[in-house]
Design a protein around this motif. Structure first.
Motif, short mmCIF file in Angstrom:
data_model
loop_
_atom_site.label_atom_id
_atom_site.label_comp_id
_atom_site.label_asym_id
_atom_site.label_seq_id
_atom_site.Cartn_x
_atom_site.Cartn_y
_atom_site.Cartn_z
N TYR A 145 -4.06 -4.84 -11.14
CA TYR A 145 -4.60 -5.71 -10.09
C TYR A 145 -5.53 -6.80 -10.63
CZ TYR A 145 -3.21 -1.79 -7.01
OH TYR A 145 -2.52 -0.80 -6.35
N GLN B 7 -4.37 -8.87 -7.42
CA GLN B 7 -4.19 -8.31 -6.09
C GLN B 7 -5.54 -7.87 -5.53
OE1 GLN B 7 -1.44 -8.49 -4.55
NE2 GLN B 7 0.12 -8.65 -6.14
N SER C 13 -2.15 -4.15 -0.33
CA SER C 13 -2.68 -5.40 -0.88
C SER C 13 -2.69 -6.48 0.19
CB SER C 13 -1.83 -5.86 -2.07
OG SER C 13 -1.88 -4.92 -3.12
#
Length: 363
Positions: A128, A278, A337
């Motif tokens: 992420y 993300q 997300s």
């Protein structure tokens, strides 16, 4: 619709691509070399080797580390499938170690118990946009003589103790897919301080050629084009600005989400710069899909990264993988997300928060 991701391509990138097209040299050439030099300098390493994708970068890095049949590579099950697939490509076996429940990155404390006489490398993923906890990972690797290959596909410009991802192990691998923090449309990059590994990767990406029509090993066509590199050169100049906007958007979302019931904002370790490829919240399993559908009805895009651990994918099941990583399995059923990309307007962020607030009142 507010999309979950949106690449930013300006006239500057378009103009550079046109220059390449008009030059008549559109395959791997001087722009790729320029991009490699610039990217190595940005990351803080001696060498960068461009490739056709993040997946081929991982594949080449494993080959450059002489990893093959009979070898084991310790990695995380909570990642895009390419992380595990690249290990299979070279004939090695991925060994999946569970994740830290806060960062979603591989848990360093669990790595030691997974090491066998066949272990050759550790491949942490900076998921992420948040770097894995590299100090204990590198310490374990050094104690056992293992190679460390960073999967930094989601972490361009992220830092760990002030050092950029891609410079924290023996090699780092990046993706420039359109959803990433910077793009070349498709493309990848290996970063390393090892001249030997860099040279092996360069030979392997170009049909195993040491020089034109001299094939010294069985190689591949994993080259980047000058068209892609031209985009990457401009995108790299903008990367820090893109990342700061992502961080700013994430801060706004976190401040608002922390006031709501039932939705947990992302954890950020104190010694890292998280670049939010993300922005992933956590919500109990019974409500995750309901929230996703609710946001869809409101015109807000979402994503599940990732809906199942890699070892639960069909191909891995057919190969006999029977891993059990409870933290990864739990996360797979609860993460969602939200849009965080730098194209977002303030009004769109407010719209996202308004929808989350409305949903949270159901708890």
């Amino acid at each position: 619709m507010i999309p979950i991701a949106k690449p930013i391509i300006s006239d500057e990138e378009i103009d550079e691509v046109v220059k390449v097209l008009r030059s008549g040299f559109i395959a791997q050439g001087p722009r790729v070399a320029e991009f490699e030099e610039n990217f190595a300098e940005y990351v803080g390493v001696k060498h960068a080797v461009a490739s056709s994708s993040g997946t081929t970068a991982l594949h080449l890095a494993l080959l450059a580390a002489d990893i093959g049949p009979g070898d084991e590579v310790i990695t995380t099950p909570f990642s895009f499938a390419a992380t595990g697939n690249s290990i299979l490509y070279v004939g090695a076996k991925p060994v999946f170690v569970d994740i830290d429940k806060e960062t979603y990155n591989i848990d360093p404390e669990r790595i030691e118990e997974a090491i066998t006489e066949n272990t050759k490398a550790i491949m942490p993923v900076h998921l992420y946009g948040q770097p894995a906890d590299m100090d204990p990972i590198n310490k374990t690797a050094n104690n056992h003589g293992l190679i460390v290959i960073e999967d930094a596909a989601q972490a361009h410009g992220a830092t760990y103790n002030g050092e950029k991802t891609g410079s924290l192990g023996d090699m780092g691998c990046f993706s420039f897919y359109p959803t990433k923090n910077m793009t070349t449309s498709e493309g990848g990059m290996i970063t390393t301080n090892s001249a030997e590994m860099a040279e092996k990767a360069r030979v392997l990406r170009a049909h195993g050629e040491s020089e034109r029509y001299t094939h010294v090993v069985l190689g591949y066509n994993f080259r980047m084009t000058d068209i892609a590199a031209a985009i990457g050169i401009i995108q790299l100049k903008k990367l820090d600005k893109f990342n700061e906007k992502r961080i700013e958007n994430a801060k706004y979302l976190t401040e608002k989400i922390d006031e709501l019931n039932g939705i947990k904002s992302p954890y950020v370790a104190s010694n890292v710069k998280h670049v939010f490829h993300q922005y992933t919240v956590r919500i109990e399993e019974s409500n995750r899909d309901n929230l996703m559908e609710f946001l869809k009805e409101k015109g807000i895009g979402t994503g599940i990264h990732y809906p199942k651990p890699i070892y639960q994918q069909k191909i891995y099941q057919e190969l006999g993988f029977k891993g059990f990583c409870p933290e990864a399995e739990s996360a797979s059923s609860e993460v969602l997300s939200l849009p965080v990309h730098p194209s977002l307007e303030k009004s769109e962020l407010e719209e996202i928060v308004s929808a989350l607030t409305e949903f949270s009142k159901k708890f």
